[in-house]
Design a protein around this motif. Structure first.
Motif, mmCIF file in Angstrom:
data_model
loop_
_atom_site.group_PDB
_atom_site.id
_atom_site.type_symbol
_atom_site.label_atom_id
_atom_site.label_comp_id
_atom_site.label_asym_id
_atom_site.label_seq_id
_atom_site.Cartn_x
_atom_site.Cartn_y
_atom_site.Cartn_z
ATOM 1 N N ARG A 10 76.489 17.312 75.110
ATOM 2 C CA ARG A 10 77.681 16.970 76.162
ATOM 3 C C ARG A 10 77.960 17.327 77.573
ATOM 4 N NH1 ARG A 10 83.513 16.499 72.032
ATOM 5 N NH2 ARG A 10 84.242 15.090 73.483
ATOM 6 N N GLY A 12 87.544 18.210 77.151
ATOM 7 C CA GLY A 12 87.292 17.571 76.356
ATOM 8 C C GLY A 12 88.151 15.906 76.536
ATOM 9 N N GLU A 22 90.045 15.194 73.881
ATOM 10 C CA GLU A 22 89.546 15.212 72.115
ATOM 11 C C GLU A 22 89.629 16.701 72.740
ATOM 12 O OE1 GLU A 22 86.037 14.076 70.943
ATOM 13 O OE2 GLU A 22 86.435 11.998 71.706
ATOM 14 N N HIS A 41 78.380 23.069 74.058
ATOM 15 C CA HIS A 41 78.028 22.053 73.587
ATOM 16 C C HIS A 41 77.191 21.486 74.913
ATOM 17 C CE1 HIS A 41 81.926 21.931 72.736
ATOM 18 N NE2 HIS A 41 82.677 23.416 73.128
ATOM 19 N N ILE A 75 88.009 20.468 71.816
ATOM 20 C CA ILE A 75 86.172 20.543 72.035
ATOM 21 C C ILE A 75 86.977 22.567 72.052
ATOM 22 C CG2 ILE A 75 85.425 18.669 72.854
ATOM 23 C CD1 ILE A 75 84.855 20.850 75.310
#
Length: 395
Positions: A32, A281, A284, A29, A286
């Protein structure tokens, strides 16, 4: 598509198996997440290699005598990464602006100081160092509550519970939390069959890829005992709401039973990258690099009660948790000394629980009202167990 602010992540224990998994997820990622601080114990060359791959701002080696090797190695590699050494330097980095997320994966009591520093500083704390909560659970959780630190457990079992609860605290509607155990490499063996097992057999875990100390803890079931104490602190539940089941497939990572009779479980392949992705994450989801669970390829889910006669470390952990105070610190310290001696070939496998039991009997629990008291109990248990090794040395 939503945009996210870049999160700077400190990976403590970067050269270990959990550190490798964390860096794998972070690398998936870019933009991020970024590994801004990497820390290791003594593996200077491995740490430099990770710095070449991930280009952090800071690298920390615990062994202060290795500072010059680290500094010069980073310079020879043409890296701008700053070198540091020692616990105070690491604590300052995890407390400061160099990171907002900390993966605490230093093995053993050595990880306590940096874990507390991150908890006090209000960081997102991905906690893989269970010994910090075993040794000083009340201090760590109190610090986290005071600073607003998010603690997301990374052990697969506690991460599963966290997901089922969608929080770090169990409420009154939870009737039971069940941690699952693979049973380790010696599941099903009688106590007398364990006398001659070797280091190589003990570290050959059937499901998980872990370091040698954690692998031995899994083989003795001490790992599950430490996780019970950790769950007690993480989720605010007492002995009466905690249980353990052996589940050799290692697909159901833990279960939460509610007062209405419902049971929620989290399932997945045995790969630490899933838990780390949850921690990075949350709330969320990921990508972790771990595939989904095909139940047609894994159609059997078996469960059995743990054998605390063959594997008394689990019983000893229950007893230490019930005693409270400094007893868990004594349990953990004695176990670390005993496991180290076993890995060096100095004592047999069955001497590990014997030495832990001796320490708990000789050092009754006292109030754990300060870090100094806990560290004193830890040191006393280490000295005692080190002396007691003489009666268990292998011929």
């Amino acid at each position: 598509m939503a945009t996210h602010a870049l999160r700077n992540v400190a990976v403590l224990g970067a050269t270990g198996s959990i550190g490798a998994s964390a860096l794998d997820v972070i690398a998936r990622h870019p933009g991020r997440y970024r590994a801004s601080v990497l820390a290791a114990g003594q593996s200077v060359d491995a740490l430099i290699a990770l710095c070449v791959a991930h280009r952090p701002d800071h690298a920390v080696i615990a062994d202060e005598e290795s500072y010059l090797r680290l500094r010069d190695g980073l310079a020879d590699a043409g890296l701008p990464t700053q070198a540091h050494a020692g616990t105070p330097a690491l604590d300052a980095l995890v407390s400061g602006p160099e990171c907002d997320t900390v993966v605490a994966a230093i093995v053993g009591a050595a990880g306590l100081s940096s874990t507390l520093a991150a908890a006090r500083a209000g960081k997102r704390l991905l906690l893989a160092n269970k010994e910090s909560l075993v040794l000083a659970g009340e201090l760590v959780t109190r610090a986290a509550d005071a600073s607003g630190t998010e603690i997301i457990p990374i052990d697969s079992e506690h991460n599963a519970i966290f997901q089922c609860l969608r929080s770090r605290q169990a409420q009154g509607d939870v009737s039971r939390i069940v941690l699952t155990a693979s049973g380790g490499p010696f599941r099903g063996r009688r106590r007398d069959e364990l006398a001659q097992v070797t280091r190589e057999q003990a570290v050959a875990h059937p499901k998980w890829s872990m370091g040698p100390k954690i692998s031995v803890d899994s083989a003795t079931l001490m790992n599950k005992g430490l996780e019970l104490i950790e769950a007690h602190h993480l989720f605010g539940v007492g002995r009466e709401r905690l249980d353990v089941l052996v589940h050799p497939q290692s697909l159901v990572h833990s279960l939460v039973e509610f007062v209405d009779g419902s049971t929620l479980a989290q399932l997945g392949l045995p790969d630490m990258r899933t838990s780390l992705a949850v921690g990075l994450g949350w709330p969320e989801r990921i990508a972790s690099g771990v595939g989904g669970l095909d139940l047609l390829r894994h159609p059997r889910l078996e469960f059995e009660a743990p054998d605390t006669d063959a594997f008394p470390c689990l019983r000893l952990a229950w007893e230490a948790m019930a005693a409270g105070g400094t007893a868990p610190a004594v349990l953990n310290a004695a176990n670390e000394v005993a496991v180290s001696a076993f890995l060096q070939g100095r004592i047999g496998f069955l001497s590990i629980p014997a030495l832990v039991e001796d320490a708990l009997a000789a050092l009754p629990a006292t109030p754990a009202d300060s870090l100094d008291a806990l560290l004193a109990a830890d040191a006393q248990a280490r000295r005692l167990t080190d002396r007691n090794l003489a009666g268990h040395l292998s011929p």
